[in-house]
Enzyme design. Sequence first.
Site, PDB file in Angstrom:
ATOM      1  N   PRO A   1       0.679  -1.347  -0.065  1.00 20.17           N
ATOM      2  CA  PRO A   1      -0.492  -0.175  -0.271  1.00 20.17           C
ATOM      3  C   PRO A   1       0.752   1.108  -0.295  1.00 20.17           C
ATOM      4  CG  PRO A   1       0.134  -1.169   2.298  1.00 20.17           C
ATOM      5  CD  PRO A   1       1.232  -1.935   1.325  1.00 20.17           C
TER       6      PRO A   1
ATOM      7  N   LYS B   1      -1.422   7.925   1.841  1.00 22.71           N
ATOM      8  CA  LYS B   1      -2.254   6.519   2.060  1.00 22.71           C
ATOM      9  C   LYS B   1      -3.153   6.080   3.418  1.00 22.71           C
ATOM     10  CE  LYS B   1       3.123   6.032   1.781  1.00 22.71           C
ATOM     11  NZ  LYS B   1       4.195   5.964   2.835  1.00 22.71           N
TER      12      LYS B   1
ATOM     13  N   ARG C   1      15.842   3.725   3.360  1.00 16.08           N
ATOM     14  CA  ARG C   1      15.305   2.610   2.522  1.00 16.08           C
ATOM     15  C   ARG C   1      16.242   2.260   1.795  1.00 16.08           C
ATOM     16  NH1 ARG C   1       9.999   2.311   3.836  1.00 16.08           N
ATOM     17  NH2 ARG C   1      10.732   0.651   2.965  1.00 16.08           N
TER      18      ARG C   1
END
Length: 261
Positions: free
Chosen positions: A2, A59, A251
């Site tokens: 998502p 989100k 990340r």
Amino acid sequence: MPELPEVELYARYFAEQALRQEIARVEVRDERILGAVRKEALSRALRGNEFTRISRHGKHLFADVATQWVHFHFGMSGDLAYYTSEDEEPRFARVVFDFTNGAHLAFEDMRLFGVVDLTPSPGDFIREHRLGPDPLDPNFTLKRFREIVARRRGAIKAMLMSQEIIAGIGNLYADETLFQTGIHPRRPVNKLSHSDVKAVYSRMRRVLREVIERKARGASYPRTYLIPRREEGERCPKCGGTIRRTVVFGRTTYYCGRHQR
DNA sequence: TTCCATGTTCCGCA
DNA sequence: TTGCGGAACATGGA
């Protein structure tokens, strides 16, 4: 899975499947998924009412019920499933809304990073959590994007992923946007040219819209995208360069070592 | 067994 | 004040 495009598809799915059906009960399978709300309070607020409309910001998904809204955040592995037979309940269902018509809506989330909560309204939630603008909102203009960029320093990828700056871009679509604009993920925002900023704005929105429309049709990612080639040593579909792997903003980041500068 | 994962938050440091 | 690295959270799949 998502990020903004996926949550937009969840929002459409919710709106198509689960509005205007009386809620018989709310079953909380794992309380760790609940935010500040206790399961008794959640149940009390929903029982006998219906979801009447859906809203999305970044989100985050919101479902209007009576005087409050249910807030959903999908973490890394959240999803929704609407079904009529009990034996279709997903393995990792954490909250299940049972409707009086016999149907069910499950919030599933294997890794439990998601959240189900109550909030007075999406606007309150957005303010409280200091979320930035949704990049697909009609009010999110290039002018506004330039103003945001002008106030910032640091790596462009970090800016794209910061939810207080822009709400909805995650690791994959940040990489995809920069890949398509030929900008290195570590490039400082203050070293972007006037046309770079415009390119990022346009590409970011194009990628998000394109993914939503393609996935809505059940299609996969275009072959020109970086996303299907997130692996060290892959060939760049744009220039034939080599795909590199590094870490930016905590990340795993993939980019083309040749055309992203 | 080890590493990795589409997210967020908190802490410490520069 | 701003930005960033690292760790933590929980769990399954390669």
